[in-house]
Design an enzyme around this catalytic site. Structure first.
Site, short mmCIF file in Angstrom:
data_model
loop_
_atom_site.label_atom_id
_atom_site.label_comp_id
_atom_site.label_asym_id
_atom_site.label_seq_id
_atom_site.Cartn_x
_atom_site.Cartn_y
_atom_site.Cartn_z
N ARG A 2 0.82 -1.21 0.00
CA ARG A 2 0.00 0.00 0.00
C ARG A 2 0.86 1.27 0.00
O ARG A 2 1.99 1.26 0.48
CB ARG A 2 -0.93 0.00 1.22
N ASP A 3 0.25 2.34 -0.52
CA ASP A 3 0.92 3.64 -0.55
C ASP A 3 0.74 4.32 0.81
O ASP A 3 0.05 5.32 0.95
CB ASP A 3 0.32 4.49 -1.67
N SER A 4 1.37 3.73 1.81
CA SER A 4 1.28 4.24 3.18
C SER A 4 2.63 4.09 3.87
O SER A 4 2.71 3.67 5.02
CB SER A 4 0.17 3.51 3.96
#
EC number: 5.4.2.9
Length: 313
Positions: free
Chosen positions: A68-70
């Protein structure tokens, strides 16, 4: 001259760094297009199709890693992908999405030297707190204090080794549903911290917020946008607003996502590949893009040379 330089645009023949070239594009006439890429192949395709500058998207690189883009992919992992881009598209200015810089000023300030050594043109930091969440998911987007983020930008500018390297400050004030006044206040503070450009982000379905920001902006730094959600305007429309750089941030990755999913579904349903052959790229096109022919020529040159007499000693 190395792979990150090209002859100067002033006619002197002096080398122009990729960072200087990106600055020239952002300060030049019209609106510069930066195509979102996530690996060497996507970078090579974008350059082959005429894009002058590239955006190494954090979302797309994270997705390519299957996370994820986290801030789940480390800076080291993302830099590995950036290296494949600069190698596959030498001389093309690559602006790297540096997310939040993975912490405070001390964790962020090594960021400019690392991508610069890989041949990237610049890095962009956003003013969210670490760890961040992708701007288009959820509503819990907490911003760092203005002074803290300004210090992070200044630390990165003080640390860069190439004077042409570009540091872009990205404000998520509009993403966080803060008033326009807050976005402008942050933008001015980041320019005072010597940011080379400003990325103003919005997730509205129209460019209304961006147009309002540009009406009030004093032009003290070039403005970049990523119109992912307000996709109807053309590049000419953004140029009329005075936008310096337009980032087509994630469309190559999303196109690849759809194509891979659809082909997998078709092959599994058909229990064969007869239904997809006309929908996939011929191998000949891939060989052409990656220049297999030059390798064959080099093999003929280096492996079929006449034997040399041994050196007597």
């Amino acid at each position: 001259m190395n792979a990150t330089e090209r002859p100067g645009s002033d006619g002197t023949g002096s080398p122009e760094s990729v960072g200087s070239r990106l600055k020239n594009l952002l300060h030049g006439p019209g609106t510069c297009q930066l195509m979102g890429v996530h690996d060497g192949l996507s970078a090579r395709i974008a350059v082959a199709e005429g894009f002058e500058a590239l955006w190494a998207s954090g979302l797309c690189m994270s997705t390519a890693r299957g996370v994820r883009d986290s801030d789940e992919a480390s800076w080291t992992e993302l830099l590995t992908l950036v290296g494949t881009m600069t190698e596959a598209a030498p001389g093309a200015p690559v602006l790297v999405d540096g997310d939040t810089g993975y912490g405070n000023f001390n964790t962020a300030r090594p960021s400019p030297p690392a991508p610069s050594c890989l041949g990237a043109a610049g890095v962009c930091f956003e003013d969210k707190v670490f760890p961040k969440m992708n701007s288009f998911f959820g509503d819990g987007h907490q911003l760092a204090p203005i002074g803290e983020f300004s210090g992070k930008i200044k630390a990165c500018k003080d640390t860069q080794r190439d004077p042409g390297f570009v540091v872009v400050a990205r404000t998520e004030a509009l993403i966080s549903n803060l008033p326009m006044e807050e976005a402008l206040t942050r933008a001015h503070a980041y320019v005072e911290a010597v940011a080379d450009g400003l990325f103003i982000h919005s997730r509205m379905s129209t460019p209304q917020q961006i147009a309002e920001f540009m009406r009030q902006w004093d032009g003290s730094a070039p403005i970049l946008i990523a119109p992912t959600t307000y996709h109807r305007p053309s590049l000419d429309d953004f140029a009329a607003l005075g936008i310096a750089g337009c980032i087509w941030a994630n469309h190559s990755m999303r196109a690849a996502f759809s194509a891979m999913r659809d082909v997998c579904q078709q092959i599994r349903a058909d229990r064969g590949i007869f239904g997809v052959e006309e929908r996939v790229a011929p191998l000949k096109e891939i060989f052409g893009l990656l220049d297999y022919e030059s390798l064959e020529q080099d093999e003929n040159r280096y492996t079929q040379a006449p034997d040399l007499a041994p050196v007597q000693g």
